[in-house]
Each structure stands twice: as structure tokens, then as C-alpha cells.
Scaffold this active site. Structure first.
Site, short mmCIF file in Angstrom:
data_model
loop_
_atom_site.label_atom_id
_atom_site.label_comp_id
_atom_site.label_asym_id
_atom_site.label_seq_id
_atom_site.Cartn_x
_atom_site.Cartn_y
_atom_site.Cartn_z
N GLU A 99 -24.86 8.73 -2.65
CA GLU A 99 -25.99 9.07 -3.51
C GLU A 99 -27.22 8.32 -3.02
O GLU A 99 -28.35 8.74 -3.19
CB GLU A 99 -25.66 8.65 -4.96
CG GLU A 99 -26.53 9.32 -5.98
CD GLU A 99 -26.84 8.46 -7.17
OE1 GLU A 99 -27.88 8.69 -7.78
OE2 GLU A 99 -26.08 7.54 -7.49
N ARG A 142 -28.17 14.95 -9.61
CA ARG A 142 -28.87 13.98 -8.74
C ARG A 142 -29.63 14.71 -7.62
O ARG A 142 -29.65 14.26 -6.47
CB ARG A 142 -27.90 12.98 -8.10
CG ARG A 142 -27.12 12.13 -9.06
CD ARG A 142 -28.02 11.11 -9.75
NE ARG A 142 -27.22 10.10 -10.41
CZ ARG A 142 -26.70 10.21 -11.62
NH1 ARG A 142 -26.88 11.32 -12.32
NH2 ARG A 142 -26.00 9.22 -12.15
N SER A 150 -24.80 3.56 -8.38
CA SER A 150 -23.69 4.31 -7.76
C SER A 150 -24.00 4.54 -6.30
O SER A 150 -25.07 5.06 -5.97
CB SER A 150 -23.52 5.67 -8.44
OG SER A 150 -23.30 5.49 -9.81
N1 EPU Z 1 -13.21 4.73 -13.28
C1 EPU Z 1 -12.12 4.20 -12.66
N2 EPU Z 1 -12.16 2.86 -12.33
C2 EPU Z 1 -13.22 2.08 -12.63
C3 EPU Z 1 -14.35 2.64 -13.27
C4 EPU Z 1 -14.33 3.99 -13.59
O1 EPU Z 1 -11.13 4.86 -12.40
O2 EPU Z 1 -13.17 0.90 -12.32
C5 EPU Z 1 -13.15 6.17 -13.66
C6 EPU Z 1 -12.74 6.29 -15.11
O3 EPU Z 1 -11.88 7.38 -15.23
C7 EPU Z 1 -14.03 6.59 -15.82
C8 EPU Z 1 -14.75 7.38 -14.76
O4 EPU Z 1 -14.41 6.76 -13.53
O5 EPU Z 1 -13.84 7.36 -16.98
C9 EPU Z 1 -16.23 7.44 -14.93
O6 EPU Z 1 -16.75 6.12 -14.89
P1 EPU Z 1 -18.17 5.79 -15.53
O7 EPU Z 1 -18.24 6.27 -16.91
O8 EPU Z 1 -18.45 4.35 -15.29
O9 EPU Z 1 -19.19 6.70 -14.75
P2 EPU Z 1 -19.31 7.19 -13.22
O10 EPU Z 1 -18.93 8.63 -13.18
O11 EPU Z 1 -18.57 6.27 -12.32
C10 EPU Z 1 -21.74 8.08 -13.52
C11 EPU Z 1 -23.07 7.91 -12.88
C12 EPU Z 1 -23.71 6.59 -13.31
C13 EPU Z 1 -23.85 6.60 -14.83
C14 EPU Z 1 -22.47 6.81 -15.46
C15 EPU Z 1 -22.50 6.96 -16.95
C16 EPU Z 1 -22.97 9.11 -10.78
C17 EPU Z 1 -22.95 9.00 -9.29
N3 EPU Z 1 -22.97 7.96 -11.44
O12 EPU Z 1 -20.89 7.07 -13.00
O13 EPU Z 1 -25.00 6.52 -12.75
O14 EPU Z 1 -24.43 5.41 -15.31
O15 EPU Z 1 -21.86 8.03 -14.93
O16 EPU Z 1 -23.03 8.21 -17.30
O17 EPU Z 1 -23.01 10.22 -11.31
C18 EPU Z 1 -26.22 5.78 -10.82
O18 EPU Z 1 -26.46 6.95 -10.59
O19 EPU Z 1 -26.63 4.85 -10.09
C19 EPU Z 1 -25.39 5.43 -11.99
C20 EPU Z 1 -25.02 4.17 -12.25
#
Ligand code: EPU
Length: 338
Positions: A334, A166, A238
Site C-alpha cells: 500500500e 485505497r 499498513s
Molecule cells: N489479524 C490477524 N493477526 C493480527 C492482526 C489482525 O490475523 O495480528 C486479522 C484478524 O482476523 C483481523 C483482521 O486481520 O480481524 C483485520 O485486522 P484489522 O482490523 O486490524 O484491520 P486490517 O484489515 O489489518 C485495515 C486497514 C487499516 C485500518 C483497519 C481498520 C488496510 C490496508 N488497512 O487493516 O488501515 O485502520 O483496517 O479499519 O486496508 C492503513 O491503511 O494504514 C491502516 C492502518
């Protein structure tokens, strides 16, 4: 359309949080020449200048005293093609997902995992948007810009953009100095897929080599199930970045929470999902004024309809403080505060 200037402009349609604020002056242009003309006119008048895309990654903290620029440069053209790859150039004002839709339709691989991310092409290249195991830097070849101070064009090769998670040179060293006018992408004409992300693995089980369109459809379905649609519930995606911590910090957390989700970056660093940290702190679904931590994905702060910038900032601060108190990890927004 000629250059359009509007005073005391309502920014609600230009920030996906849906914050009710105004800009002193809002200028839209449709060509590089018009941008150069606009910059010449506003340069040196002492006003603050901000260039925005769709406003999907920012939080206006108050009315904007100054000039907001918005690109209306919208074209997508194929520059060349060989057996392996196709080079495509897109204007900075193209809606990002329109680009992804066209690429998937043309069976060009590379942008399908990034489908349905709100925003525009220029901002995608500044922010290095990423999702489901892919970051946009992997398909960027060049970024075409205009220098604000001089109006001169400058083309950045991908490696000159210093892309990170990012992050890019346009957010760091050169912040506020260049306006992106177009981006040149290199996509694959042969299937090249990234299906390592949890729910996308199911697609591989169904089809060893799904089409770009099938992956795009699956990504859109996942996003719709987890993330709020900006048209229905305001947010900036995010709110925080996922923190990268030293291995010993991770080990300490893992000693208490055996199942802490994590991604090993290298021998020294581990990325921990901020969503998990926030959930452990009990913030899932918590509200503050008109703002709330999204119940399906606690990395996202939503505007329930009447949030003020202060509601959102105070809630974000409480989340940040709580994660620090519990885990000694400093999560960083972010979202850009304006
Ligand atoms: N998780 C929890 N509780 C929840 C949801 C998620 O504990 O309610 C944990 C789980 O372990 C899950 C992990 O968080 O495996 C990752 O969650 P998720 O796959 O939803 O992805 P994220 O890391 O929270 C990132 C990006 C998103 C992108 C997703 C999918 C960042 C800041 N965010 O989120 O990007 O869509 O991965 O690749 O890196 C954005 O930048 O606006 C965005 C939405």
C-alpha cells in the site's frame, strides 16, 4: 508566509517511517497562487517533481534527486448547511485529524471513523483513506486541483475521482499530473453512524446512537492500542493492501484453515486480511536489520530506529514471497516506494 525553498533538505520530519534521507530542493507554499507561481518556475527544468502530504504513506528508497512540494494551504470553512447536511471545504495542507476533530466537535457525522489517521487532507483524497468500515470517498463531494503541466485549476466531482479501495484517479491514470489544493466534503448533521467494525460494536451496545465525538474517542482508543504512533515508532501504517481473491482461492485456504477471517465482496470475490496471512507465515515480530514486522499488527512494518530503506524493502519482499509460497496470493504494497 511566502514561498519557502530549502536545499539539501532533511526529510526525516516528512516521512512517518523516519528514514534519514534528503531532498535536493523542498518547497512549501501557502496559497493556490503561490503554487501556480512555483510550478511556473520549476516546470520544464527537467527535475523530478514530487508532491507530498505528511509522508505517512511512502518509503523513500534513497535521497530524492529533484523537487519536493508541500502544501501549507490550511483553512476549514463551512460553505452551506441544511437540515440534513453541511458542506465544508478544507485546504489540502490541513492535518487530517484536525479536520476530524473539528467535525466531531461540531456534531457533523462522516469523518469520525477516520479519526487519528496520520496525514493531510489533500493526500487523504488521493489515497482514499479508510478505516473501521468507512472510506473518505463517502464524504467527498469535490476535489480542487491545479494541473502541474499548465497551472490551470480543475475541479473533480467525486464520481470523476474513480475511487476504489485505497485508490483514485490521482494514483492511477492521472498520477503526478495534478496537485490537490482543497477538498469539499459533505457531512451529515443528523446522526449517521457506522459501527459494524468489531470493537465499535461494543459502543452500540452501550449507546444506540453514540455521538460523533464518542465514536471518534473510541476509534482513537482502538488505533492507539493496535497501531504504532509515528512519533514513537516509525511506520507508514499498513504496508500491504488486503488482497481480494477469487472465491475458489479462498475455498482452498478455508479447506485447510477453517477459521480464515474474510469479508465477502460479491459472489466471486473475497477479501482476506493480509495481517492474518502474514501471521500464518510466522512473521509477527520478525526483524531484519533495523526493520521489524510490528508484533501487534503484522500488516505494519516499523522502523526500530535505525532502519535503512533496504532493510524495510528486503523485509517486505520476504513477507510477500513467504505469503505467496504458502498461499499463492500476491499481496501488494500500500506504501508508495519513492
Ligand atoms: N489479524 C490477524 N493477526 C493480527 C492482526 C489482525 O490475523 O495480528 C486479522 C484478524 O482476523 C483481523 C483482521 O486481520 O480481524 C483485520 O485486522 P484489522 O482490523 O486490524 O484491520 P486490517 O484489515 O489489518 C485495515 C486497514 C487499516 C485500518 C483497519 C481498520 C488496510 C490496508 N488497512 O487493516 O488501515 O485502520 O483496517 O479499519 O486496508 C492503513 O491503511 O494504514 C491502516 C492502518
Amino acid at each position: 508566509m511566502p514561498i519557502k525553498k530549502e536545499s539539501n533538505y532533511d526529510l526525516r520530519a516528512h516521512n512517518t517511517f523516519g528514514i534519514d534521507v534528503n531532498a535536493e530542493l523542498f518547497i512549501t507554499y501557502d496559497t493556490v497562487d503561490e503554487l501556480v507561481e512555483v510550478l511556473a518556475a520549476v516546470r520544464g527544468n527537467g527535475k523530478r517533481i514530487l508532491h507530498i502530504g505528511a509522508g505517512s504513506n511512502l518509503l523513500f528508497t534513497s535521497d530524492f534527486e529533484g523537487i519536493i512540494l508541500h502544501s501549507g494551504i490550511k483553512f476549514i470553512e463551512h460553505l452551506s448547511r441544511n437540515e440534513q447536511q453541511v458542506i465544508v471545504r478544507a485546504g489540502a495542507g490541513v492535518v487530517w485529524d484536525d479536520f476530524c476533530a473539528l467535525m466531531a466537535q461540531n456534531k457533523h457525522y462522516g469523518s469520525e471513523n477516520l479519526s487519528h489517521i496520520p496525514g493531510e487532507v489533500g493526500a487523504a483524497a488521493v489515497q482514499n483513506i479508510g478505516a473501521y468500515g468507512v472510506e473518505v470517498e463517502s464524504i467527498i463531494k469535490q476535489v480542487e486541483t491545479i494541473e502541474i503541466a499548465t497551472g490551470k485549476p480543475r475541479v473533480f466531482q467525486a464520481q470523476q475521482c474513480h475511487y476504489g479501495y485505497r485508490d483514485s484517479i490521482f494514483k492511477n491514470k492521472l498520477k503526478g499530473q495534478y496537485v490537490v489544493t482543497a477538498v469539499v466534503f459533505s457531512l451529515s448533521t443528523v446522526p449517521k453512524v457506522h459501527l459494524d467494525y468489531g470493537q465499535l460494536q461494543e459502543l452500540r451496545a452501550l449507546d444506540a446512537m453514540p455521538s460523533a465525538q464518542a465514536i471518534r474517542d473510541a476509534v482513537i482508543a482502538i488505533r492507539k492500542s493496535k497501531l504504532p504512533e509515528p512519533s514513537e515508532l516509525g511506520s507508514a501504517g499498513s504496508f500491504f493492501k488486503n488482497p481480494v481473491v477469487p472465491v475458489n482461492v479462498y475455498d482452498e485456504i478455508a479447506a485447510t484453515y477453517a477459521n480464515v477471517p474474510h469479508y465477502v465482496i460479491d459472489g466471486e470475490r473475497v477479501k482476506i486480511p493480509a495481517a492474518w496471512l502474514i501471521e500464518q507465515c510466522g512473521f509477527k515480530g520478525k526483524t531484519h536489520g533495523g526493520a521489524a514486522v510490528y508484533e501487534k499488527q503484522p500488516l505494519i512494518i516499523v522502523n526500530q530506529g535505525h532502519a535503512t530503506p533496504t532493510d524495510i524493502m528486503e523485509l517486505a519482499e520476504a513477507v510477500k514471497q513467504s505469503v505467496y509460497n504458502k498461499f499463492k496470493i500476491n499481496i501488494q504494497p500500500e506504501v508508495n516506494y519513492i
